[in-house]
Design a protein around this motif. Structure first.
Motif, PDB file in Angstrom:
ATOM      1  N   VAL A 136      76.936  82.175 -19.752  1.00 22.80           N
ATOM      2  CA  VAL A 136      76.127  83.092 -20.561  1.00 22.80           C
ATOM      3  C   VAL A 136      74.714  82.532 -20.685  1.00 22.80           C
ATOM      4  N   ALA A 137      73.771  83.421 -20.914  1.00 22.29           N
ATOM      5  CA  ALA A 137      72.367  83.018 -21.029  1.00 22.29           C
ATOM      6  C   ALA A 137      72.144  82.218 -22.305  1.00 22.29           C
ATOM      7  N   PRO A 138      71.242  81.245 -22.265  1.00 20.74           N
ATOM      8  CA  PRO A 138      70.898  80.499 -23.479  1.00 20.74           C
ATOM      9  C   PRO A 138      70.284  81.432 -24.526  1.00 20.74           C
ATOM     10  N   VAL A 139      70.374  81.016 -25.769  1.00 20.54           N
ATOM     11  CA  VAL A 139      69.750  81.748 -26.872  1.00 20.54           C
ATOM     12  C   VAL A 139      68.602  80.907 -27.407  1.00 20.54           C
ATOM     13  N   LEU A 140      67.438  81.521 -27.500  1.00 20.79           N
ATOM     14  CA  LEU A 140      66.234  80.802 -27.908  1.00 20.79           C
ATOM     15  C   LEU A 140      65.648  81.433 -29.154  1.00 20.79           C
ATOM     16  N   GLN A 141      65.254  80.575 -30.094  1.00 20.01           N
ATOM     17  CA  GLN A 141      64.547  81.021 -31.282  1.00 20.01           C
ATOM     18  C   GLN A 141      63.382  80.078 -31.535  1.00 20.01           C
ATOM     19  N   THR A 142      62.275  80.618 -32.018  1.00 15.89           N
ATOM     20  CA  THR A 142      61.143  79.769 -32.390  1.00 15.89           C
ATOM     21  C   THR A 142      61.028  79.724 -33.903  1.00 15.89           C
ATOM     22  N   HIS A 143      60.802  78.540 -34.412  1.00 18.24           N
ATOM     23  CA  HIS A 143      60.671  78.391 -35.860  1.00 18.24           C
ATOM     24  C   HIS A 143      59.201  78.324 -36.274  1.00 18.24           C
ATOM     25  N   ARG A 144      58.385  77.747 -35.435  1.00 22.00           N
ATOM     26  CA  ARG A 144      56.941  77.774 -35.686  1.00 22.00           C
ATOM     27  C   ARG A 144      56.220  77.323 -34.420  1.00 22.00           C
ATOM     28  N   TRP A 145      54.985  77.771 -34.267  1.00 20.72           N
ATOM     29  CA  TRP A 145      54.155  77.318 -33.165  1.00 20.72           C
ATOM     30  C   TRP A 145      52.697  77.362 -33.606  1.00 20.72           C
ATOM     31  N   SER A 146      51.859  76.610 -32.893  1.00 19.64           N
ATOM     32  CA  SER A 146      50.426  76.603 -33.214  1.00 19.64           C
ATOM     33  C   SER A 146      49.652  76.224 -31.966  1.00 19.64           C
ATOM     34  N   ALA A 147      48.386  76.649 -31.933  1.00 22.22           N
ATOM     35  CA  ALA A 147      47.497  76.324 -30.816  1.00 22.22           C
ATOM     36  C   ALA A 147      46.198  75.776 -31.390  1.00 22.22           C
ATOM     37  N   SER A 148      45.748  74.651 -30.848  1.00 24.58           N
ATOM     38  CA  SER A 148      44.530  73.996 -31.336  1.00 24.58           C
ATOM     39  C   SER A 148      43.432  74.095 -30.293  1.00 24.58           C
ATOM     40  N   ARG A 149      42.299  74.681 -30.718  1.00 28.12           N
ATOM     41  CA  ARG A 149      41.149  74.793 -29.814  1.00 28.12           C
ATOM     42  C   ARG A 149      40.502  73.441 -29.594  1.00 28.12           C
ATOM     43  N   THR A 150      40.414  72.629 -30.637  1.00 26.75           N
ATOM     44  CA  THR A 150      39.746  71.334 -30.507  1.00 26.75           C
ATOM     45  C   THR A 150      40.557  70.360 -29.656  1.00 26.75           C
ATOM     46  N   ARG A 151      41.874  70.379 -29.826  1.00 25.22           N
ATOM     47  CA  ARG A 151      42.723  69.472 -29.037  1.00 25.22           C
ATOM     48  C   ARG A 151      43.134  70.074 -27.700  1.00 25.22           C
ATOM     49  N   ARG A 152      42.885  71.378 -27.542  1.00 28.23           N
ATOM     50  CA  ARG A 152      43.272  72.095 -26.324  1.00 28.23           C
ATOM     51  C   ARG A 152      44.757  71.883 -25.989  1.00 28.23           C
ATOM     52  N   SER A 153      45.553  72.076 -26.991  1.00 23.27           N
ATOM     53  CA  SER A 153      46.998  71.931 -26.797  1.00 23.27           C
ATOM     54  C   SER A 153      47.732  72.806 -27.798  1.00 23.27           C
ATOM     55  N   GLY A 154      48.978  73.100 -27.473  1.00 23.80           N
ATOM     56  CA  GLY A 154      49.830  73.881 -28.349  1.00 23.80           C
ATOM     57  C   GLY A 154      51.117  73.125 -28.637  1.00 23.80           C
ATOM     58  N   THR A 155      51.722  73.417 -29.762  1.00 25.22           N
ATOM     59  CA  THR A 155      52.997  72.808 -30.127  1.00 25.22           C
ATOM     60  C   THR A 155      53.925  73.891 -30.680  1.00 25.22           C
ATOM     61  N   ALA A 156      55.210  73.673 -30.509  1.00 20.58           N
ATOM     62  CA  ALA A 156      56.206  74.613 -31.044  1.00 20.58           C
ATOM     63  C   ALA A 156      57.488  73.857 -31.347  1.00 20.58           C
ATOM     64  N   ARG A 157      58.204  74.356 -32.327  1.00 18.57           N
ATOM     65  CA  ARG A 157      59.544  73.843 -32.627  1.00 18.57           C
ATOM     66  C   ARG A 157      60.519  74.964 -32.310  1.00 18.57           C
ATOM     67  N   LEU A 158      61.382  74.718 -31.328  1.00 18.68           N
ATOM     68  CA  LEU A 158      62.303  75.729 -30.835  1.00 18.68           C
ATOM     69  C   LEU A 158      63.743  75.336 -31.130  1.00 18.68           C
ATOM     70  N   GLN A 159      64.586  76.342 -31.274  1.00 16.20           N
ATOM     71  CA  GLN A 159      66.026  76.122 -31.359  1.00 16.20           C
ATOM     72  C   GLN A 159      66.663  76.706 -30.108  1.00 16.20           C
ATOM     73  N   VAL A 160      67.391  75.868 -29.382  1.00 13.03           N
ATOM     74  CA  VAL A 160      68.054  76.277 -28.145  1.00 13.03           C
ATOM     75  C   VAL A 160      69.561  76.194 -28.352  1.00 13.03           C
ATOM     76  N   CYS A 161      70.258  77.287 -28.058  1.00 14.59           N
ATOM     77  CA  CYS A 161      71.726  77.323 -28.145  1.00 14.59           C
ATOM     78  C   CYS A 161      72.288  77.571 -26.746  1.00 14.59           C
ATOM     79  N   ASP A 162      73.099  76.634 -26.254  1.00 15.17           N
ATOM     80  CA  ASP A 162      73.623  76.755 -24.891  1.00 15.17           C
ATOM     81  C   ASP A 162      74.751  75.755 -24.707  1.00 15.17           C
ATOM     82  N   ASP A 163      75.277  75.703 -23.464  1.00 14.74           N
ATOM     83  CA  ASP A 163      76.266  74.692 -23.126  1.00 14.74           C
ATOM     84  C   ASP A 163      75.586  73.335 -23.012  1.00 14.74           C
ATOM     85  N   GLU A 164      76.407  72.306 -23.032  1.00 17.56           N
ATOM     86  CA  GLU A 164      75.911  70.957 -22.825  1.00 17.56           C
ATOM     87  C   GLU A 164      75.206  70.860 -21.474  1.00 17.56           C
TER      88      GLU A 164
END
Length: 237
Positions: free
Chosen positions: A130-158
């Protein structure tokens, strides 16, 4: 004339019972409940269950058991047991599994006349991936650092998976630039886990007043892809 009485020795005959041939159990069905394997079988009269084996290959060793390199699990069962469901093992999806059980006639009154254990027929089953299940809890993008971060929840097989991070800069409703980043992750056990993801934002994706859109999708090691989730914000000055 004397008669000679000749006594011919008579060898005592000891009857040794020949080894019995136990009738094998018959495996009726195999399957799984939430990836935990199940099996049902029947026993001939006087025969007791001993063991169940599951492997990823049907190759057998000389004693009729599955070859050890392919063995996924084996478990002892009760003598009168004719059905089984694992409460410990959770199998991976996308793999064909081979199952058999063994049994033996008891009691044996002469040890060396006891039959060898008899293996049942082999049945197979496959757990769909079965396909993995993905959820995002928060994300952000920084112009000064030119990078993005996110905290994700992944549900799948080992096992291993990839997070596909897509980026777009949108101006007047049209995509002006895009980029893709791949982040690798791993689930130690089947279920759900959290993953912190960080990705670079190229300069071409940053422009005051334009919309920055980011998308996330997870691909498991067998190629199944989760639904895509996304978020967007507008670049300030």
């Amino acid at each position: 004339m004397k008669r000679l009485l000749v006594v011919m020795p008579v060898a005592a005959a000891f009857l040794v019972p020949s080894p019995a041939s136990a009738a094998p159990p018959t495996l009726v069905s195999v399957g799984h409940v939430k990836q935990r394997p199940t099996a049902r079988w029947t026993l001939p009269p006087g025969v007791e269950s001993q063991l169940i084996e599951i492997a990823t290959d049907p190759a057998l060793s000389t004693d009729g058991a599955f070859v050890g390199d392919h063995l996924v699990l084996y478990e002892q069962v009760e003598a009168t047991q004719t059905s089984w469901r694992s409460t410990v093992h959770r199998l991976k999806t996308g793999i064909t599994y081979y199952v058999h059980v063994n049994a033996i006639d008891w009691p044996c009154f002469v040890v060396f006349a006891c039959p060898a254990r008899e293996w049942s027929n082999v049945l197979t089953f496959r757990i769909p991936n079965v396909a993995p299940v993905l959820q995002t809890h928060r994300w952000s993008a920084s112009r000064t650092r030119r990078s993005g971060t996110a905290r994700l929840q992944v549900c799948d097989d080992e096992g291993a998976f990839r997070v596909i991070v897509g980026q777009q800069r949108i101006r007047s409703g049209r995509v002006a630039a895009r980029a893709t980043t791949v982040v690798h992750g791993d689930l130690r056990t089947s279920g759900c886990g959290f993953l912190s993801v960080k990705w670079p934002i190229p300069a071409k994706l940053i422009a005051t007043g334009d919309v920055y859109r980011v998308t996330f999708a997870v691909v498991d090691e067998l190629g199944r892809r989760s639904r895509t989730i996304s978020g967007e914000s507008r670049w300030g000055s």
